[in-house]
Structure formats: structure tokens, C-alpha cells
Write a protein that holds these residues in place. Structure first.
Motif, mmCIF file in Angstrom:
data_model
loop_
_atom_site.group_PDB
_atom_site.id
_atom_site.type_symbol
_atom_site.label_atom_id
_atom_site.label_comp_id
_atom_site.label_asym_id
_atom_site.label_seq_id
_atom_site.Cartn_x
_atom_site.Cartn_y
_atom_site.Cartn_z
ATOM 1 N N UNK A 238 0.832 -1.215 0.000
ATOM 2 C CA UNK A 238 0.000 0.000 0.000
ATOM 3 C C UNK A 238 0.864 1.261 0.000
ATOM 4 N N UNK A 239 1.853 1.293 0.858
ATOM 5 C CA UNK A 239 2.706 2.472 0.960
ATOM 6 C C UNK A 239 3.509 2.684 -0.319
ATOM 7 N N UNK A 240 3.895 1.595 -0.950
ATOM 8 C CA UNK A 240 4.613 1.708 -2.216
ATOM 9 C C UNK A 240 3.707 2.311 -3.283
ATOM 10 N N UNK A 241 2.440 1.873 -3.306
ATOM 11 C CA UNK A 241 1.484 2.438 -4.265
ATOM 12 C C UNK A 241 1.207 3.901 -3.960
ATOM 13 N N UNK A 242 1.125 4.246 -2.685
ATOM 14 C CA UNK A 242 0.901 5.638 -2.273
ATOM 15 C C UNK A 242 2.086 6.513 -2.665
ATOM 16 N N UNK A 243 3.271 5.926 -2.673
ATOM 17 C CA UNK A 243 4.470 6.672 -3.054
ATOM 18 C C UNK A 243 5.302 7.145 -1.884
ATOM 19 N N UNK A 244 5.136 6.478 -0.726
ATOM 20 C CA UNK A 244 5.887 6.878 0.460
ATOM 21 C C UNK A 244 7.098 5.982 0.664
ATOM 22 N N UNK A 245 8.237 6.428 0.149
ATOM 23 C CA UNK A 245 9.475 5.666 0.342
ATOM 24 C C UNK A 245 9.833 5.600 1.826
ATOM 25 N N UNK A 246 9.491 6.660 2.542
ATOM 26 C CA UNK A 246 9.775 6.716 3.970
ATOM 27 C C UNK A 246 9.096 5.570 4.708
ATOM 28 N N UNK A 247 7.800 5.340 4.417
ATOM 29 C CA UNK A 247 7.071 4.274 5.093
ATOM 30 C C UNK A 247 7.507 2.894 4.600
ATOM 31 N N UNK A 248 7.820 2.774 3.324
ATOM 32 C CA UNK A 248 8.298 1.495 2.795
ATOM 33 C C UNK A 248 9.586 1.086 3.509
ATOM 34 N N UNK A 249 10.494 2.034 3.679
ATOM 35 C CA UNK A 249 11.753 1.766 4.368
ATOM 36 C C UNK A 249 11.494 1.366 5.819
ATOM 37 N N UNK A 250 10.560 2.070 6.456
ATOM 38 C CA UNK A 250 10.215 1.758 7.840
ATOM 39 C C UNK A 250 9.679 0.336 7.970
ATOM 40 N N UNK A 251 8.758 -0.034 7.076
ATOM 41 C CA UNK A 251 8.169 -1.379 7.119
ATOM 42 C C UNK A 251 9.228 -2.444 6.833
ATOM 43 N N UNK A 252 10.118 -2.168 5.893
ATOM 44 C CA UNK A 252 11.200 -3.115 5.610
ATOM 45 C C UNK A 252 12.025 -3.396 6.873
ATOM 46 N N UNK A 253 12.301 -2.332 7.631
ATOM 47 C CA UNK A 253 13.071 -2.498 8.868
ATOM 48 C C UNK A 253 12.307 -3.342 9.896
ATOM 49 N N UNK A 254 10.984 -3.108 9.984
ATOM 50 C CA UNK A 254 10.172 -3.877 10.925
ATOM 51 C C UNK A 254 10.128 -5.350 10.534
ATOM 52 N N UNK A 255 9.978 -5.615 9.242
ATOM 53 C CA UNK A 255 9.959 -7.002 8.764
ATOM 54 C C UNK A 255 11.293 -7.694 9.063
ATOM 55 N N UNK A 256 12.383 -6.974 8.849
ATOM 56 C CA UNK A 256 13.696 -7.539 9.109
ATOM 57 C C UNK A 256 13.869 -7.869 10.596
ATOM 58 N N UNK A 257 13.395 -6.990 11.465
ATOM 59 C CA UNK A 257 13.504 -7.241 12.908
ATOM 60 C C UNK A 257 12.726 -8.473 13.320
ATOM 61 N N UNK A 258 11.519 -8.619 12.765
ATOM 62 C CA UNK A 258 10.714 -9.805 13.101
ATOM 63 C C UNK A 258 11.390 -11.075 12.607
ATOM 64 N N UNK A 259 11.904 -11.018 11.393
ATOM 65 C CA UNK A 259 12.603 -12.191 10.845
ATOM 66 C C UNK A 259 13.840 -12.543 11.678
ATOM 67 N N UNK A 260 14.524 -11.527 12.171
ATOM 68 C CA UNK A 260 15.737 -11.777 12.978
ATOM 69 C C UNK A 260 15.372 -12.435 14.316
ATOM 70 N N UNK A 261 14.267 -12.001 14.905
ATOM 71 C CA UNK A 261 13.884 -12.582 16.202
ATOM 72 C C UNK A 261 13.292 -13.972 16.029
ATOM 73 N N UNK A 262 12.764 -14.249 14.838
ATOM 74 C CA UNK A 262 12.145 -15.563 14.595
ATOM 75 C C UNK A 262 13.177 -16.627 14.239
ATOM 76 N N UNK A 263 14.371 -16.181 13.813
ATOM 77 C CA UNK A 263 15.383 -17.148 13.368
ATOM 78 C C UNK A 263 16.267 -17.625 14.519
#
Length: 263
Positions: A238-263
Motif C-alpha cells: 500500500x505504501x509503495x502504491x501511495x508513493x511513500x518511500x519513507x514508510x516502505x523503508x520503515x516497514x522493511x526495517x520492521x519485517x527484518x527485525x521480526x525475521x531476525x527474532x524468529x530465526x
């Protein structure tokens, strides 16, 4: 003049409706160029504030411009319309950036000034969301009361325009359920999903993304990593379609943190 003021409101309504940020940026830049050529540049400060908001959301700048921020000093000689617009834009930008204490400041400033204009309905929405974030840190009942007040305002607004406000009712209710002492995970998820679907029906791509984002955070808090990642991935789309690189980057960081804690 009246026509120019109406144009500011029209573009702001496009923003409320989730118009792509690149389109807003182009429209605002065009208006700024035209305004600078006029002898009376009354609306130029409004356009500059709006430009600042859009640039921040896109990710063209990381912080709000301090030269505009200085106009919000106590005792400053600014019009109520300008102060209302400034507080409203700053509150939304601060929330999207995750600066919740700052968002709280602008919301309370609007209330102190008695700035009860139409866009204050949208301000109520962001104030209610901000209050939840502050409650998660301070756990004071006053912030739950603040969100409940926002829900009441959104329900009243939804009676007149379900298209514009029902998704906001659902999202505030979902957030309230998520922080309840006796949390009902199924109830919270149902409300998040309703918020997502209502925003999607209304084509509010930014608020669909926000509902997905907050649903993802909820799932992560209750230990449901799979659904957390699914919701956050939808938020990123959704954020990518909206055009918010700021939010896309933020979500990428959150996804990475979850993946790191799950591994």
C-alpha cells in the motif's frame, strides 16, 4: 482570494483521500511557483507547509523544516487559519514519522486554540491513534479516554459519511482492543480486517496501509509472527502504491527485525 483558498482545501482533500504523493507533489510545486509570482502571497505559507508534509511522507527529507516550525512559537502573530493548518499538517506528519509526543503537542495546541474546523475531524482520528501509542508507554487511563473520545467523534462523522470515516472507526476500535487488559485477539483482528476492507472500499490506500501496519504490530505483540509478516507485507504494498518511500523503508526495517527474532 476565495478561489485560491478553495484550491488549497481541494488539494488537501486529495491528500485526505490517499491521492498518490507524487501527484500531490507536482500540484503543490505548481501552485508554489504561481504564488511566488503574485504581489500578495497570502497563501504561500500554506502551500509551503503542505509541500513540507508531502516531501516528508515521500522521503525527500527526514525532518520537518525548522524555518516553518519556528512560526508555531507561543505568542506568535499568526492567523487562526494558518495555525490550524500548521498544527494539522504537523500532527499528521509527526504521527507518520513515529514522533508521538510531537503529534500529541500539535493536537493539544489545536484544542487549546479552539481550532474546530472541518479538518479537525481528521485531526481527532490521528489524536486517537497517537493516544494509543502514548498509552502503550505510560499506561495512563487518560489516554484510553482520549481514544474513546476520538471514536465517538468518528462514529458521529460516519453517520454523515460512512465512506470517509467508517474505516477510521474500525481502526480506532481495533487499536483500543489491542491494548485492552483483557485482550480478545479474535475481536481485535476482526476490527483490523474491517478497517482494512473499509479503507480499501473507499480507495484510501494510505489508511489501508496504516491499518495493515497496525494489525501487523498487534500480531507481533501477541506472538503471531506469521500474520504479523503478512500484514506488514500488505502495508508495504500500500505504501509503495501511495508513493511513500519513507514508510516502505520503515516497514522493511520492521519485517527484518521480526525475521531476525524468529530465526
Amino acid at each position: 482570494d476565495l478561489a485560491s483558498r478553495n484550491l488549497v482545501l481541494m488539494v488537501q482533500n486529495l491528500y485526505f483521500g490517499g491521492t498518490k504523493l507524487s501527484v500531490l507533489k507536482k500540484n503543490i510545486s505548481s501552485r508554489i511557483n504561481l504564488e511566488t509570482q503574485r504581489s500578495h502571497q497570502i497563501l504561500l505559507p500554506f502551500w509551503l507547509i503542505f509541500e513540507d508534509t508531502v516531501f516528508t511522507l515521500i522521503g525527500d527529507q527526514e525532518m520537518l523544516s525548522p524555518n516553518i516550525e519556528a512560526d508555531l512559537t507561543e505568542g506568535g502573530t499568526v492567523s487562526s487559519d494558518y495555525l490550524d493548518f500548521l498544527c494539522h499538517q504537523r500532527m499528521q506528519s509527526s504521527y507518520w514519522l513515529g514522533h508521538y509526543d510531537r503529534a500529541k503537542y500539535y493536537a493539544e495546541r489545536k484544542i487549546r486554540q479552539g481550532l474546530l474546523k472541518f479538518k479537525s475531524i481528521v485531526s481527532e482520528f490521528y489524536f486517537g491513534l497517537t493516544a494509543i501509542k502514548i498509552f502503550q508507554r505510560k499506561e495512563k487511563k487518560v489516554w484510553i479516554n482520549r481514544t474513546e473520545k476520538s471514536i465517538a467523534s468518528m462514529k458521529k462523522a460516519a453517520e454523515n459519511s460512512e465512506w470517509n470515516f467508517q474505516n477510521k472507526v474500525y481502526l480506532l476500535e481495533a487499536e483500543l482492543s489491542s491494548v485492552s487488559k483483557h485482550i480478545d485477539n479474535d475481536e481485535a483482528l476482526e476490527k483490523y480486517n474491517k478497517a482494512i476492507e473499509a479503507a480499501k472500499r473507499s480507495k484510501f490506500i494510505h489508511e489501508e496501509g496504516l491499518a495493515c501496519e497496525l494489525a501487523g504490530f498487534h500480531c507481533n505483540r501477541v506472538g503471531d509472527k506469521t500474520n504479523a509478516l503478512n500484514f506488514l507485507s500488505r502495508a508495504k504494498e500500500c505504501y509503495n502504491e501511495w508513493g511513500s518511500r519513507m514508510k516502505v523503508k520503515f516497514i522493511d526495517n520492521e519485517i527484518q527485525q521480526i525475521n531476525n527474532t524468529a530465526s
